[in-house]
Every structure is written in structure tokens, then in C-alpha cells.
Design a protein around this motif. Structure first.
Motif, PDB file in Angstrom:
ATOM      1  N   LEU A 214       2.592  -2.128   4.857  1.00  0.00           N
ATOM      2  CA  LEU A 214       1.990  -0.795   4.975  1.00  0.00           C
ATOM      3  C   LEU A 214       3.094   0.208   5.245  1.00  0.00           C
ATOM      4  CD1 LEU A 214      -0.794  -1.745   7.508  1.00  0.00           C
ATOM      5  CD2 LEU A 214      -1.203  -1.035   5.153  1.00  0.00           C
ATOM      6  N   PRO A 215       3.013   1.376   4.638  1.00  0.00           N
ATOM      7  CA  PRO A 215       4.003   2.390   5.005  1.00  0.00           C
ATOM      8  C   PRO A 215       3.778   2.822   6.449  1.00  0.00           C
ATOM      9  CG  PRO A 215       2.385   3.288   3.471  1.00  0.00           C
ATOM     10  CD  PRO A 215       2.045   1.844   3.657  1.00  0.00           C
TER      11      PRO A 215
ATOM     12  N   MET B 202      -5.837   3.261   5.467  1.00  0.00           N
ATOM     13  CA  MET B 202      -5.288   2.010   4.939  1.00  0.00           C
ATOM     14  C   MET B 202      -4.732   1.123   6.060  1.00  0.00           C
ATOM     15  SD  MET B 202      -1.854   2.611   2.816  1.00  0.00           S
ATOM     16  CE  MET B 202      -1.007   3.796   3.812  1.00  0.00           C
ATOM     17  N   THR B 203      -4.136   1.733   7.056  1.00  0.00           N
ATOM     18  CA  THR B 203      -3.587   0.953   8.162  1.00  0.00           C
ATOM     19  C   THR B 203      -4.705   0.345   9.004  1.00  0.00           C
ATOM     20  OG1 THR B 203      -1.727   2.481   8.258  1.00  0.00           O
ATOM     21  CG2 THR B 203      -2.024   1.031  10.145  1.00  0.00           C
TER      22      THR B 203
ATOM     23  N   TRP C 231     -13.277   1.311   1.640  1.00  0.00           N
ATOM     24  CA  TRP C 231     -12.295   2.176   2.313  1.00  0.00           C
ATOM     25  C   TRP C 231     -11.384   2.914   1.342  1.00  0.00           C
ATOM     26  CZ3 TRP C 231      -6.974   1.469   1.960  1.00  0.00           C
ATOM     27  CH2 TRP C 231      -6.564   0.277   1.357  1.00  0.00           C
TER      28      TRP C 231
ATOM     29  N   LYS D  37       3.796   0.868  -3.133  1.00  0.00           N
ATOM     30  CA  LYS D  37       3.319   0.314  -4.397  1.00  0.00           C
ATOM     31  C   LYS D  37       4.357   0.463  -5.509  1.00  0.00           C
ATOM     32  CE  LYS D  37      -0.726   2.398  -4.207  1.00  0.00           C
ATOM     33  NZ  LYS D  37      -2.145   2.783  -4.270  1.00  0.00           N
TER      34      LYS D  37
ATOM     35  N   GLU E 160      -4.917   8.701   0.123  1.00  0.00           N
ATOM     36  CA  GLU E 160      -4.438   8.756  -1.260  1.00  0.00           C
ATOM     37  C   GLU E 160      -5.457   9.417  -2.172  1.00  0.00           C
ATOM     38  OE1 GLU E 160      -3.086   5.215  -3.281  1.00  0.00           O
ATOM     39  OE2 GLU E 160      -1.650   4.828  -1.691  1.00  0.00           O
TER      40      GLU E 160
ATOM     41  N   ASN F 239       0.288  11.992   2.513  1.00  0.00           N
ATOM     42  CA  ASN F 239      -1.174  11.839   2.458  1.00  0.00           C
ATOM     43  C   ASN F 239      -1.916  12.376   3.670  1.00  0.00           C
ATOM     44  OD1 ASN F 239      -1.331  10.665  -0.093  1.00  0.00           O
ATOM     45  ND2 ASN F 239      -0.855   8.642   0.716  1.00  0.00           N
TER      46      ASN F 239
ATOM     47  N   ASN G  87      -6.550  -2.476   7.299  1.00  0.00           N
ATOM     48  CA  ASN G  87      -5.795  -3.727   7.220  1.00  0.00           C
ATOM     49  C   ASN G  87      -5.678  -4.444   8.555  1.00  0.00           C
ATOM     50  OD1 ASN G  87      -4.547  -4.628   4.548  1.00  0.00           O
ATOM     51  ND2 ASN G  87      -4.470  -2.404   4.463  1.00  0.00           N
TER      52      ASN G  87
ATOM     53  N   ASP H  50      -9.711   6.999   1.523  1.00  0.00           N
ATOM     54  CA  ASP H  50      -8.346   6.982   2.048  1.00  0.00           C
ATOM     55  C   ASP H  50      -7.591   8.272   1.686  1.00  0.00           C
ATOM     56  OD1 ASP H  50      -6.041   5.660   3.190  1.00  0.00           O
ATOM     57  OD2 ASP H  50      -5.286   5.531   1.150  1.00  0.00           O
TER      58      ASP H  50
ATOM     59  N   TYR I 249       0.823  -1.204   0.000  1.00  0.00           N
ATOM     60  CA  TYR I 249       0.000   0.000   0.000  1.00  0.00           C
ATOM     61  C   TYR I 249       0.857   1.254   0.000  1.00  0.00           C
ATOM     62  CZ  TYR I 249      -4.056  -2.865   1.084  1.00  0.00           C
ATOM     63  OH  TYR I 249      -5.061  -3.774   1.040  1.00  0.00           O
ATOM     64  N   GLY I 250       0.169   2.369  -0.308  1.00  0.00           N
ATOM     65  CA  GLY I 250       0.813   3.680  -0.234  1.00  0.00           C
ATOM     66  C   GLY I 250       2.002   3.754  -1.167  1.00  0.00           C
ATOM     67  N   GLU I 251       3.024   4.461  -0.734  1.00  0.00           N
ATOM     68  CA  GLU I 251       4.184   4.653  -1.602  1.00  0.00           C
ATOM     69  C   GLU I 251       4.938   3.347  -1.851  1.00  0.00           C
ATOM     70  OE1 GLU I 251       3.665   6.304   1.254  1.00  0.00           O
ATOM     71  OE2 GLU I 251       5.466   6.343   2.504  1.00  0.00           O
TER      72      GLU I 251
END
Lengths: 96, 609
Positions: free
Chosen positions: A90-91, B248-249, B269, A32, B275, B241, B252, B273, A28-30
């Protein structure tokens, strides 16, 4: 096993003759930007007995600023995977 | 008295007079400032059993010794008073530019008492305080109020004010500063409104004196160098972000509160988020004074149904108004966030109260005819309309203005309110994040993540990780984080920087970096033991206030939904929060009796007996 590791995300830690396990990987996030192509989610074949530590050693993410989760829970780095596990990167982030 | 300005301003709103008072050196050292100074003053002068809207309830605004010094994130101030939402004390904290300007006027703190006969605002122009009529501002929203006040005082002045929600005594009204930053929680804005105080306007030129300027600068450079080196390879998620990136955290981990806390996962979700926020609405980042992170979001929504400009939303807003209401429309969430900022309301309680209303409707306890409109899960239009109506107490908004507990109680189902001490929770589900449940239950202000945030070690692996599903061993670490947060809140810092960069990298989180900053700034020669003891003193002084107000162990609670009903979805499926077990352990670690009362020996050690 050590000598046969491939240092990329998609083909990791396996020997031709072993019975492989399939696990799911999500980034996820950066993070990716480290996946092959545009996919943020893909399947990976690993050798039975491989643990998170083996995967962390082999992957190509050049820093350790991420949180890893297996099946939504935190694992010890030495716990072994079983078929169908989901490993999430996850970042590191915090919020308020 | 470097670091501190050495003065407290007392404003008696009934009599309309302002008086200076000297800040006692020993008190300053023992309680640090900000939250600590706030509880010292509230404990001494407040009346724990008194109604929050009574003239005797003091409202204290306090900066810390590191506010405005240039220490990273040293930009905070604290509002402390008795809360109308919870009946407990509250401390609500904000950053931006106002706190630094406030301190530069020459005051560490302002204590407001009484009730003004007519609306007024306090204007402090470089150390000279005066109360000015605010008749012409009453009824106006926060942005307009801020602009008008700057034009009639000074263009460089900074403003903290209430909007219509504070005037209308919405129980979760906030105090907005610099237009977009909020001392958001527990109804501090309603207390301000009850005093007929519309705004505090400050302009200061004074420099903040430092005891050892060279030492301070050297340590500051070293801290920032290390920080910058750390983010070189990987930019901070918070910078990229904003806090909304946390969706996202939590998703998950299965701890993203959804459908009024019935579950911890939200299928849509990704639509809400951080992003998405960055891609769709972000114009640029904003940062508080002296902050190297810049988590603030300056945003603009062009969607004709929800158009607007402003800042945010933050993660907590996205959870409360998004997943918790099953709303996946980020434009509507952002719009409702703007409305909260302009009317001066807490977005967490607003969203959580609305979600609670949705469940009351869903279960048939509340009729849509009573609401005056449809109120289904996921109704984005209802979110925006009812948020506005709440600020003005129009129609059903008048009931929403009481917060979720009173609303659910009114319709016979208080168990549907997601609260501790009647204050709504922030966005981390305790069934999949056990220590978070303990932190909510024992927070002195009710449901809060800012008075000790276990998400750091349960979800973010800072400084190291602990299994979020285990309850054993959590009490000790939660206490350590609560003590640390008391020190951060009192010094005038923000937890986003301080927890990662100014505390020891083990679960004891000793405030070693804060110690260095405080000593070079103030020359007060704190030892690490004295500083950690100050954290404990503040927590226990707060606890004593609560006990005098009538709070007991039964108030350190969570709704049955979280402690008895297993989570139905996601990684935490099947889990409940083991609060009672953790509470037993926690009271022991604190040195409190089984009923949660501090033992005499502890109070003696802390100088509180």
C-alpha cells in the motif's frame, strides 16, 4: 539462492529443483505502475523459506514509501511465507 | 511578544460589548495557544456541569503562535467549548485561510459569552471589533452567508459562520470557514447558534511578529527542502488522492467500518476510494494557508440525481456515509457532503447516525412508517434526502439531529450507537486497530482521531510500525501521540505535516521540529522538556474539566460490539478490542488513579493543583 534472484516482480527467488510456494501479490494506488501489464493482482512463485526481506530486496519498486501487509497483518521482515499467503503493498498515506 | 499577538478579545453577547484583554506571557508559554489556551480559559471560566446552551458556557476561538507565520500547515484555529452532543468539553479544529486572517486582526483568541437577543455577527476590521445585526442572514446557508458577508464588509474578509443546522441546534452542527473548511465536531455550531451568533468576519493587515526571523526562515527552508526531497520520487498519497485514498488502507487492514460497525471490510470499497474520487469528480486540489501538501479536493458532480459543486469528501465522510451505510455511490456521498457543508453539519456524526438508523430499521426496532420513507442498507437517495432534512429538523430529520446515541436510546437500543462519550467514531475499527480503541475511549471529546491518532503507527508505519492486533505496549505510545497532538493543536499546526516532519522518528515522537519553530517564532526559549510538559499539562487540564463535569472511568468506554463481539470478516476476523487491559496500563502511564483521576503529584508537577 542469492545468485538466482531475478530482479523483477513476477519471477522471484526460485531454483528449478525446489518445491515452490505460490503467494498472491496485490499493489494499490500509485504502486500499480510497478506491476507487469495492467494487473494489480498476480500470483508469484517463491522458494520455501523466503521471507519478506528477500522479496523486498528483489522487487523493482525504487523507493520504500509503502506499507506491506501479509494476510492483512504486519509481519516481521524475517517471518517466512507459507503457501497461499497474500502480500499487499500500500502506498504510505494518512487521513482525516 | 512575538509569535503571539498578545491580546484576547472578549465578546459579551448579552450586553453586546467587546473588550480587549492582555494575554499573560506565562499562560501563553505554559499553554502555547489554540487548544491549550482554549482549555486554560474554559477551565478557568467554564462551568463543567452547566448546560452547553446556557449563556455561561463560553465559546472560545483560538489561534496558535505558529498560525499564519508561514510554518508549513500553520493555518489552524481551534474552537473550544462545552459540547451539547457529549456534555464533555470539545475542541474542534479547522484550517483554510480564516485562521490566519483572524490572527492578523491582532487577536490570539476570542471568548464569546452570553446570548444575544437578536442574531448578530462579529466583524473585526483590522483590530476594530463590532457586533452587527444578522437578522437578514438568519436561515441562510453557509455559502450564501459567506458571499453576502464579504459583499457587505470587505471583499478580502474571511468568514466563519453557521448554517441552518447551527441555528436549529442540530447537536452536531459545525462552524464552516472559507465555505468548505469545518470546525466540524461535537456541535460547536449549535453552541454558536444558541448564542444567536451567525458569523465571525475578519480582515487583518497586521504582520505576525517573529522573534528570530532569520532563524525561522533558515529552519523553514531546511524543513521544506527535506520534505520536497522526500516527495520527489514518490508523490504523497494525500496530494494525489486526498484523505479518501485511505479507504484502500483501512479495507486491507480490515478496519474500514461497515454496516454500522458490524464489520471491518466493504466488498464495494473500490467504488468509494480516493482513486475514484480523483478520476470522476476532482477538478483541482486546494490547500490551506502555507500548506505544501494540498489534500483538499475541489470537486464537481455532474450526475443529474446528485449534481453539485464544492469541496470534499474527506476519508471520514466516505467511511461514515459510504461503507458504514453500505452505500457504494460516490456521487451521492459527495452530494450529501456538500449538503452538510452548506447546512453546517458534521459529516461523521451525520453518516454514523444514519447507519445506526438503518440498523434499527433492519432489526425491526424502528419502523419505516416512523422514518417516513424506506431506509434500507445502501440507500443512496435516503442519505441525501435525510441529510437535508436533518439540517432543517424536518420530519424524521428532527430525531437524526440528536446524533446516534439519543436516537438509538429513544428506540430502546443504545448499544447500537457507535460512540464514546456519545460522540461517533471516525473510520478506523478498533477490533483490528487496538490502540485506536484506546484513543477513542480516552479522547477528551469522545470518539475522535484528531486528539492522538494511533493509525499512524498501527496502519501507516509512521514513524515505525506496531502490530495493530496486539494490545500490549500500546498505552505508552498512545499517550505519546496524544501529548504530541495537544502540542500540534496548540501551536496552530496540522497533524498531517507535523507528525511526519516535525517529530522525532521513534515512537516517543518528541516534538523536535515544533520546538525549533516555536522558539524562533516566539523567543520563549522552550526546552524540549518544557514543551512536552505543556502537552501533558493540556491533556490533564482537559481531564480535570471532564472529572468536574462528572465523567469517570465508565465513560472511557467503547460499545460492546467492539469489545465483546469478534470481528466477523477480514484480516481482523475473530478479534475484539482489549480496551480494559489497555486502560489499566494507560492510567498508570498517565499517572492517573485506577478510576482515571490525575494523581496529586502529577498535578503539582504540571502546576495544575
Amino acid at each position: 539462492m542469492e545468485s538466482q534472484k531475478r530482479h523483477c516482480l513476477t519471477g522471484l527467488v526460485y531454483r528449478k529443483d525446489s518445491k515452490l510456494l505460490q503467494i498472491n501479490i496485490k499493489l494499490y494506488g500509485e504502486l500499480k505502475t510497478y506491476t507487469p501489464g495492467d494487473h494489480t493482482e498476480f500470483k508469484m512463485m517463491i522458494e520455501p523459506g523466503a521471507c519478506l526481506e528477500d522479496i523486498l530486496k528483489a522487487i523493482a519498486i525504487p523507493h520504500d514509501r509503502f506499507v506491506t501487509l501479509i494476510n492483512g497483518r504486519r509481519w516481521k521482515k524475517t517471518d517466512k511465507f507459507v503457501q497461499g499467503d497474500t502480500l499487499v503493498f500500500l502506498p504510505e498515506i494518512s487521513g482525516g | 511578544m512575538p509569535g503571539w499577538m498578545g491580546k484576547i478579545l472578549r465578546v459579551d453577547l448579552t450586553k453586546g460589548i467587546c473588550v480587549d484583554e492582555v494575554l499573560d506571557k506565562k499562560i501563553a508559554k505554559d499553554y502555547i495557544g489554540g487548544r491549550g489556551l482554549g482549555i486554560y480559559l474554559l477551565g478557568k471560566e467554564g462551568r463543567p456541569k452547566q448546560n452547553a446552551f446556557s449563556p455561561e458556557n463560553p465559546m472560545i476561538m483560538a489561534t496558535g503562535p505558529l498560525t499564519g507565520t508561514g510554518a508549513p500547515t500553520g493555518a489552524r484555529y481551534m474552537v473550544m467549548t462545552k459540547s451539547p452532543l457529549t456534555g464533555a468539553l470539545t475542541c474542534s479544529n479547522s484550517g483554510g485561510m480564516f485562521p490566519t486572517e483572524f490572527k492578523r486582526t491582532g487577536y490570539d483568541a476570542i471568548v464569546f459569552t452570553g446570548i444575544s437577543e437578536r442574531p448578530v455577527y462579529l466583524w473585526i476590521d483590522q483590530g476594530k471589533p463590532i457586533l452587527v445585526s444578522a437578522d437578514h442572514l438568519w436561515g441562510k446557508q453557509t455559502h450564501e452567508t459567506t458571499d453576502l458577508l464579504k459583499s457587505e464588509t470587505h471583499k478580502n474578509a474571511r468568514v466563519a459562520c453557521i448554517g441552518p443546522a447551527g441555528e436549529n441546534l442540530v447537536l452536531f452542527a459545525s462552524i464552516m470557514n472559507d465555505k468548505h473548511r469545518a470546525a466540524g465536531r461535537s456541535g460547536v455550531g449549535a453552541v454558536m447558534g444558541s448564542k444567536n451568533l451567525k458569523a465571525v468576519v475578519v480582515r487583518g493587515k497586521g504582520r505576525i511578529p517573529l522573534a528570530d526571523s532569520d532563524g525561522f526562515k533558515a529552519f523553514n527552508k531546511q524543513t521544506l527542502d527535506t520534505f520536497k526531497k522526500g516527495i520527489k520520487d514518490a508523490p504523497l498519497g494525500l496530494t494525489v488522492n486526498g484523505t479518501a485514498g485511505v479507504v484502500m488502507t483501512t479495507q486491507n487492514f480490515g478496519v474500514l467500518p461497515t454496516k454500522n460497525w458490524q464489520q471491518g471490510t466493504f466488498d464495494d470499497w473500490e467504488k468509494i476510494d480516493g482513486e475514484q474520487l480523483t478520476k470522476r469528480f476532482l477538478k483541482k486540489n486546494s490547500a490551506c494557508y502555507g500548506c505544501p501538501i494540498g489534500c483538499g479536493r475541489i470537486t464537481q458532480v455532474d450526475d443529474p440525481d446528485f449534481s453539485g459543486k464544492g469541496e470534499g469528501p474527506e476519508y471520514e465522510t466516505v467511511y461514515a456515509m459510504g461503507s458504514n451505510c453500505m452505500i457504494d455511490n460516490l456521487a451521492a456521498i459527495t452530494k450529501a457532503n456538500y449538503i452538510c457543508n452548506e447546512l453546517g453539519m458534521d459529516t461523521i456524526t451525520m453518516g454514523a447516525t444514519l447507519a445506526c438508523a438503518m440498523e434499527l430499521v433492519d432489526k425491526g426496532y424502528l419502523l419505516e412508517s416512523q422514518v417516513g420513507r424506506s431506509l434500507d442498507w445502501g440507500d443512496a437517495e435516503a442519505l441525501v434526502e435525510l441529510t437535508r432534512m436533518t439540517g432543517y429538523r424536518e420530519g424524521f430529520g428532527d430525531q437524526l439531529a440528536q446524533g446516534s446515541y439519543r436516537l438509538a436510546d429513544l428506540y430502546g437500543h443504545p448499544e447500537l450507537a457507535p460512540v464514546s462519550k456519545k460522540q461517533e467514531f471516525p473510520g478506523y475499527e478498533p477490533r483490528g486497530s487496538q490502540a485506536m480503541g484506546l484513543a477513542y475511549a480516552t479522547s477528551p471529546i469522545g470518539g475522535s482521531h484528531m486528539r492522538g491518532d494511533p493509525a499512524y503507527f498501527e496502519l501507516f508505519s509512521v514513524p515505525e510500525s506496531m502490530d495493530p492486533h496486539q494490545w500490549q505496549g500500546k498505552a505508552k505510545v498512545t499517550k505519546a501521540f496524544q501529548d504530541l497532538s495537544a502540542i500540534i493543536d496548540s501551536a496552530g499546526l496540522c497533524i498531517f505535516f507535523a507528525v511526519r516532519n516535525l517529530a522525532a522518528k521513534d515512537l516517543g515522537v518528541a516534538p523536535i521540529g515544533i520546538l525549533e519553530y516555536l522558539n524562533t517564532a516566539t523567543g520563549a526559549d522552550y526546552t524540549i522538556e518544557q514543551l512536552m510538559m505543556a502537552g501533558e499539562r493540556i491533556i490533564n487540564a482537559e481531564r480535570l474539566f471532564l472529572i468536574k463535569a462528572g465523567f469517570t472511568r465508565k465513560d472511557d468506554s467503547l460499545p460492546d460490539r467492539l469489545t465483546k463481539t469478534p470481528a466477523p470478516t477480514g484480516p481482523a476476523k475473530g478479534c475484539v478490542c482489549h480496551l480494559d487491559n489497555m486502560l489499566d496500563e494507560y492510567y498508570k502511564v498517565q499517572g492517573w488513579t485506577d478510576d482515571g483521576i490525575p494523581e496529586e503529584t502529577l498535578l503539582n508537577r504540571l502546576g495544575l493543583s
